[in-house]
Scaffold this motif. Structure first.
Motif, PDB file in Angstrom:
ATOM      1  N   GLU B  65      -7.686   2.699   6.463  1.00 48.98           N
ATOM      2  CA  GLU B  65      -9.009   3.215   6.070  1.00 48.98           C
ATOM      3  C   GLU B  65     -10.031   2.099   5.976  1.00 48.98           C
ATOM      4  N   HIS B  66      -9.560   1.021   5.374  1.00 48.93           N
ATOM      5  CA  HIS B  66     -10.494  -0.073   5.173  1.00 48.93           C
ATOM      6  C   HIS B  66     -10.093  -1.168   6.137  1.00 48.93           C
ATOM      7  N   ASP B  67     -10.771  -1.231   7.259  1.00 49.61           N
ATOM      8  CA  ASP B  67     -10.327  -2.223   8.223  1.00 49.61           C
ATOM      9  C   ASP B  67     -11.304  -3.384   8.346  1.00 49.61           C
ATOM     10  N   THR B 184      -7.358  -7.457  -6.582  1.00 49.21           N
ATOM     11  CA  THR B 184      -6.777  -6.748  -7.715  1.00 49.21           C
ATOM     12  C   THR B 184      -7.547  -5.473  -8.040  1.00 49.21           C
ATOM     13  N   THR B 185      -8.861  -5.503  -7.852  1.00 51.04           N
ATOM     14  CA  THR B 185      -9.643  -4.311  -8.191  1.00 51.04           C
ATOM     15  C   THR B 185      -9.633  -3.285  -7.074  1.00 51.04           C
ATOM     16  N   THR B 186      -8.958  -3.576  -5.985  1.00 50.18           N
ATOM     17  CA  THR B 186      -8.827  -2.596  -4.904  1.00 50.18           C
ATOM     18  C   THR B 186      -7.358  -2.392  -4.591  1.00 50.18           C
ATOM     19  N   PRO B 187      -6.615  -1.836  -5.534  1.00 48.99           N
ATOM     20  CA  PRO B 187      -5.199  -1.594  -5.275  1.00 48.99           C
ATOM     21  C   PRO B 187      -5.057  -0.487  -4.255  1.00 48.99           C
ATOM     22  N   GLY B 188      -3.896  -0.340  -3.727  1.00 49.93           N
ATOM     23  CA  GLY B 188      -3.695   0.727  -2.774  1.00 49.93           C
ATOM     24  C   GLY B 188      -3.883   0.280  -1.338  1.00 49.93           C
TER      25      GLY B 188
END
Lengths: 488, 442
Positions: B65-67, B184-188
Motif C-alpha cells: 500500500e505504501h510504496d 515505530t509510529t507506522t506499524p503494520g
C-alpha cells in the motif's frame, strides 16, 4: 574525594585479582576438560528451566539440574556469592571499567566522531557477554539482564556511560534478588539514572519532569497505571534536590541531596498527602507509595511473566501480582513462585532476543568467549549487528520483548550462526571434534545437543531434514539458524 | 557473505580538530576489485545473460500500500550552503569572501564553468552542480536555504546528533532517531528490508528502530554459505506464520532476488551514468533496490568531505568535487529510476552551514544556517525556498553566520506526513513549528 580508583577496583574483589593476575596466564594453557553429553530424557524440566532462568542449557548444567532437582537448583542460584568465579574474573580483569574511576573513564577514547561506540560501552558489552556465557551463576546474570532492561539507561546520552559500570556493580547486582523497594531506592539515588533522566538539573524553581514521568510510567505503575500529569509534576517536585555531587573534593559522582534546591511545599501524590517541610523524605515517601501500589505489582508481574513465563496471561499475572504484594516485592519470592508454578515448562514460548541467542548458541556448543569486538568479526560485532548491545537502547523503556520487533535481526542471526559453527569468530573458539567425541557424530546427536529432545520429535522435523546432507559445521550452523532455536 | 577487503573507513567528512587539514580525495568503491569480478561477478553476469534480461530490469512487484521511498542523504562535515546556493546579489558575501566568492551568473570576467548558474534573481547554483538544473527547471528539485536546528554549538558531533534525533536542541528528551520514530509510529508495514542504512553502523536517525539494517553495500545482503545452504534455510523457513518465520521467509525471498548481484552487472536504465565513486555506486544500489519492490521505505546514505576549513576552492578543488559528486549522483539516480521516481523523495541535509567570512586558510569555519535539498514528485520545486534573512551585519548570528530562519524539522515532518503517509508525523517532531515553506506538496 571523588569515587576513587581503589573503590572502583573493588568491583572484582581487588585482592584476589591482584594476586591472581600473576599466574593468570596459566589457565590459558590448562587443557579443557572433555565435553560432556547429556542424553535427552522424557519429561525433563532441565532444558526448559535453563532456557528461561539461565542463558540456555549446557550439557553439564543439565546434569546438574537433574541431580539437584529444580527447586534446589533455584535456591543454589539465588544464594550466589557476590563475586564472579575466578575464571570469569580473570577475563574481566583488564577492562578499564573495573580499574578506573568514573571520571577517569571519561578520558577514554570516545570514538564518537565516527558515530562509533565509546570504549566504555564496548567494555560493558564485553563483560556482559562473558558473564552470560561463562558464569555458573546464570540466574543472577539473567536477573541483571532483566533489571537493567527494566531500569534501562542509554549509555550514549551525554556520556552517561561513565557512570554505568558502578551503576551495574553497586545498584543492580547487589539487589537483583532482593526487595523491590530497595532496588528502586538504589536506582533513584544512582548518579547514572539521575543524570540519564535529567533529575540532576531538577530544582524547585524549574523542576524537570523526565525522571518523575519515567519513574511512574516505566519503573513502577506502568503506562496505564492510573497516574495523571498532575501526579507527574508533584512527583517531580518531591525529587527536586536529588542529584549527583559535582564537586571534586566532596565525593564527585556520588548521590547528593541538595536541600537548597528542594521544593519543601506540601504535595499530593496519587491521593497521598505529603506535608510541607520535608526534605529527602519526600522522595523516599513517594518510592514507598509506588512500591506498595497494586498497579506496580501488576506491572512488575506482567514483566516477570513475559520474561520467564512466556505470556502475560491475565490470570497468571494476577497471581504473580498477589505474590509480589504479599511478599513486599521480594524477587526471590517471585522467582520461587514462577518456578514452582511450572508455567515455563509447558506455557508459550519466549523469543530469544539477540543477546539470548548469542549466549545460548555459544553455551550449547560448549564454547568460551572473549566477548570482544574484532574488526567486525568478533562476537560483540555480531551482537551489535543483531541489534541488542547492552546499554544501547536509546529509550528508557528498554529493549522490546515482542517477536515482531526483532524481525530485522533475522539475517544477522544467520551470519552469526554460520560464523560460530565454522569457528570463524576470533576469540570465541568452537571445537566441533571435541563435541563429537562426547556425543558421536551423527546429525541426530547435534539436534539432541541443541534442543534436548529426541531427534525424531515432530517439532524438529524440518531442521532434521535440513541438516541431513550438510557437512558437519553446516549442520551446526543450520541448526542454530533454525526457527526452533530462536525460541526458548 | 562475501568478504570485503577490510579498509578502515576514515571519517572523511571531518578534516578538523580545531586546526585544519586538507580534504582527502573521494574514496574508491570497496569491493569492485578483480577478485569480486572473478568470483561472484562472473556468475551473476552469466546468470543474467542467460535469462535474457538485465538484473536492472528484474522487478518483483509486491505492490504494498505504501510504496513510497525516502532517500535520506546526510552531508557530513557541515556543507557550505553559501557557496552551493549563493546569494550573488549580496555585496557582503563578496566582501567576506575575497578568494572564495563565486562569480555571479552575469559575470563576464570568467568562463561559464567558473561562474554561478542562475537560479533566480537572488541565488545562483555552484557551477559543478549543473547536472541538477534540469531537475530544478522541471520543478522536482527545491533548494531550501537558511535552514537548520537550534543547536548553536557548531560542533559536528552535537549538531549531527541533534538532527538525527529530530530534536531542536541537545537537551531535548528523545534520544532515538527521527526515522526510528517514524517507523515505530507506522506499524503494520513489516518488511525485513523496510529501512536500510549504507555504512558500517546504523546511523542515529535509526537508533531505536526495530527495523533497520546497516550494510556496506548490497553485497552484504546475502545469506551465509553456499547454494545448498541457502536451500536448507529456505526449507526451514518455508512454512509457518509466526513473526520470525515470516521475517525469515521474506528475507530469503529478497535475498534470492539479489543473489548474484554485482555492482557491475546491474545496468542502470535509460543510460544513467553514475559517478565512479562510492556515493554514486551506493545510489545505484539504492535505485536497484527500489525497483525490486522489496518493501524498502527508507534508505540512508552519507556523503562526507564537507568540512572545508582549508583550501575550499571555488569552481575547482575539494568543495567543487564534492558538489559535483552529489549533483551527478542525484541526476543519474533520477534518470535511472525514470517513472519510479514518482514514488521517491530525496532529502539532502547537513548538520550546519559555514561561516560567511572566509578564513586565513582560504577555507571556511563552522557556521549555522545551511541548505537542504528536496527532490521528487512530491516536491514543490523549481525555486529556492527560504525566509532569507540577508547577510548584513545585524542579520548574522554569532561570530558572523547565516541565521537559521527555517526549522529543519518542518521539512522532515512534511515529508513524513505527505508522501510517506504517516498520520502521526507531528508526534515524531514534538514542538516543531507548523508553518512551513511549502516545499512538500500538500
Amino acid at each position: 574525594m571523588r569515587i576513587t580508583r581503589r573503590q572502583a577496583i573493588g568491583a572484582l574483589g581487588g585482592t584476589a585479582l591482584l594476586t591472581g593476575a600473576g599466574c593468570g596466564r596459566l589457565t590459558e594453557f590448562l587443557p579443557r576438560a572433555a565435553a560432556v553429553h547429556a542424553t535427552p530424557m522424557p519429561q525433563d524440566p532441565a532444558p526448559a528451566l535453563l532456557n528461561r532462568f539461565a542463558f540456555g542449557p549446557t550439557a553439564r548444567e543439565i546434569l546438574d539440574v537433574r541431580e539437584k532437582g529444580v527447586m534446589e537448583w533455584l535456591e543454589a542460584q539465588m544464594a550466589a556469592p557476590q563475586n564472579d568465579p575466578p575464571t570469569v574474573m580473570f577475563k574481566l580483569r583488564r577492562l578499564d571499567i573495573f580499574n578506573l574511576a568514573p571520571f577517569e573513564l571519561a578520558d577514554l577514547p570516545a570514538r564518537v566522531l565516527t558515530g562509533g561506540r565509546p570504549l566504555v560501552v564496548e567494555q560493558l558489552n564485553t563483560a556482559a557477554i562473558i558473564r552470560a556465557v561463562e558464569s555458573p551463576w546464570q540466574l543472577r546474570e539473567r536477573m541483571v539482564d532483566f533489571w537493567t532492561n527494566h531500569f534501562s539507561i542509554y549509555g550514549q546520552k551525554m556520556r552517561t556511560f561513565i557512570r554505568v559500570p558502578l551503576y551495574e556493580r553497586d545498584v543492580i547486582r547487589p539487589n537483583v534478588f532482593g526487595n523491590f523497594l530497595d532496588l528502586l531506592t538504589a536506582v533513584a539515588k544512582s548518579a547514572a539514572m539521575l543524570v540519564y533522566l535529567d533529575n540532576n538539573v531538577s530544582r524547585r524553581v524549574q523542576p524537570n519532569e523526565n525522571f518523575a514521568r519515567e519513574l511512574l510510567e516505566l519503573h513502577t505503575l506502568g503506562v496505564d497505571g492510573g497516574f495523571t500529569q498532575q501526579d507527574v509534576m508533584e512527583v517531580a517536585r518531591c525529587f527536586t534536590g536529588w542529584t549527583e555531587e559535582t564537586q571534586r573534593f566532596r565525593g564527585q559522582g556520588r548521590f547528593r541531596f541538595v536541600p537548597a534546591i528542594h521544593d519543601r511545599g506540601a504535595k499530593t501524590v496519587l491521593g497521598h498527602r505529603i506535608p510541607a517541610g520535608g526534605g529527602i523524605e519526600d522522595g523516599l515517601r513517594v518510592l514507598e507509595i509506588l512500591a506498595q501500589h497494586p498497579n506496580t505489582a501488576r506491572n512488575l508481574a506482567r514483566k516477570f511473566a513475559t520474561a520467564f513465563g512466556g505470556a502475560d496471561d491475565p490470570v497468571f499475572v494476577e497471581k504473580l501480582a498477589q505474590t509480589f504484594t504479599e511478599c513486599g516485592g521480594d524477587t526471590r519470592a517471585m522467582l520461587r513462585r514462577l518456578v514452582k508454578d511450572g508455567y515455563w515448562m509447558d506455557g508459550p514460548r519466549v523469543l530469544k532476543r539477540p543477546f539470548d541467542l548469542l549466549a545460548s548458541a555459544i553455551r550449547a556448543l560448549d564454547g568460551q568467549t572473549d566477548g570482544q569486538v574484532n574488526n567486525r568479526r568478533g562476537v560483540q560485532d555480531y551482537l551489535v549487528r543483531m541489534g541488542q548491545g547492552v546499554y544501547e537502547w536509546p529509550r528508557p523503556d528498554g529493549y522490546p520483548w515482542a517477536a515482531e520487533k526483532w524481525a530485522r535481526s533475522v539475517l544477522p542471526r544467520w551470519h552469526f550462526a554460520h560464523a560460530l559453527a565454522h569457528n570463524e569468530i576470533p576469540g570465541t573458539p568452537i571445537d566441533l571434534d571435541r563435541l563429537g567425541e562426547a556425543d558421536g557424530t551423527h546429525s541426530d546427536r547435534i539436534l539432541e545437543r541443541l534442543f534436548h529432545v529426541s531427534a525424531d520429535d515432530p517439532a524438529l522435523s524440518s531442521v532434521r531434514q535440513a541438516i541431513r546432507q550438510a557437512d558437519r559445521p553446516d549442520q551446526f550452523a543450520l541448526a542454530l539458524s533454525s526457527p526452533a532455536f530462536q525460541w526458548r | 557473505m562475501s568478504e570485503h577487503h577490510e579498509t578502515p573507513h576514515p571519517h572523511d567528512w571531518c578534516s578538523c580538530d580545531g586546526d585544519g587539514r586538507v580534504d582527502r580525495p573521494a574514496p574508491e568503491v570497496p569491493g569492485l576489485s578483480r577478485r569480486h569480478l572473478l568470483t561472484g561477478g562472473l556468475l551473476g553476469a552469466i546468470g543474467w545473460l542467460a535469462s535474457g534480461r538485465t538484473l536492472g530490469q528484474a522487478s518483483f512487484q509486491i505492490e504494498p500500500e505504501h510504496d513510497h521511498v525516502l532517500v535520506n542523504i546526510f552531508l557530513r562535515g557541515g556543507a557550505d550552503g553559501l557557496n552551493m546556493v549563493t546569494p550573488y546579489g549580496e555585496d557582503e558575501y563578496y566582501r567576506a569572501r575575497p578568494t572564495l566568492g563565486m562569480p555571479a551568473p552575469t559575470s563576464r570576467e570568467v568562463s561559464a564553468e567558473e561562474r554561478l548558474i542562475r537560479l533566480d534573481d537572488r541565488f545562483g547554483l555552484h557551477p559543478a552542480m549543473g547536472s541538477l538544473m534540469p531537475l530544478y527547471e522541471d520543478g522536482s528539485l527545491a533548494l531550501v536555504h537558511a535552514v537548520g536546528s537550534n543547536d548553536d554549538s557548531r560542533s559536528h558531533f552535537q549538531a549531527m546528533e541533534v538532527m538525527e534525533r529530530g530534536a531542536q536542541e541537545v537537551e531535548d528528551s528523545a534520544h532515538d532517531g527521527w526515522l526510528a520514530r517514524h517507523l515505530t509510529t507506522t506499524p503494520g508495514r513489516e518488511h525485513p528490508l523496510r529501512a536500510i542504512a549504507f555504512g558500517n553502523i546504523l546511523p542515529q536517525s535509526l537508533a531505536g528502530a526495530t527495523q533497520g539494517l546497516a550494510i556496506r553495500s548490497l553485497l552484504d545482503l546475502a545469506a551465509p554459505g553456499d547454494e545448498a545452504y541457502f536451500a536448507q534455510l529456505e526449507a526451514m523457513y518455508g512454512v509457518g506464520e509466526e513473526p520470525l518465520q515470516r521475517a525469515g521467509h521474506e528475507m530469503l525471498r529478497v535475498l534470492k532476488t539479489l543473489r548474484g548481484f554485482n555492482p557491475d552487472s546491474v545496468a542502470p536504465m535509460r543510460g544513467a551514468d553514475y559517478p565512479r565513486n562510492e556515493f554514486g555506486q551506493t545510489l545505484r544500489q539504492v535505485a536497484f533496490l527500489i525497483r525490486q519492490g522489496v518493501g524498502l521505505e527508507v534508505a540512508c546514505l552519507d556523503l562526507g568531505g564537507w568540512d572545508t576549513h582549508v583550501a575550499q576552492g571555488r569552481h575547482q578543488g575539494g568543495f567543487a568535487q564534492r558538489s559535483r559528486a552529489l549533483a551527478d549522483g542525484l541526476a543519474a539516480f533520477v534518470r535511472d529510476l525514470g517513472p519510479d521516481m514518482r514514488r521517491v523523495t530525496v532529502l539532502v541535509q547537513s548538520e550546519f552551514g559555514r561561516r560567511m567570512q572566509e578564513n586565513s586558510g582560504r577555507g571556511t569555519d563552522h557556521g549555522r544556517g545551511g541548505v537542504m535539498f528536496a527532490l521528487g514528485a512530491a516536491v514543490a520545486g523549481g525555486r529556492v525556498a527560504a525566509n532569507w534573512p540577508g547577510l548584513s551585519a545585524g542579520a548574522l548570528e554569532g561570530p558572523g553566520d547565516l541565521r537559521v530562519t527555517t526549522d529543519y524539522r518542518s521539512i522532515l515532518r512534511d515529508v513524513l506526513a505527505g508522501p510517506l503517509a504517516n498520520p502521526r508525523a507531528a508526534e515524531v517532531f514534538p514542538g516543531a513549528p507548523t508553518d512551513t515553506l511549502g516545499v512538500i506538496r500538500a
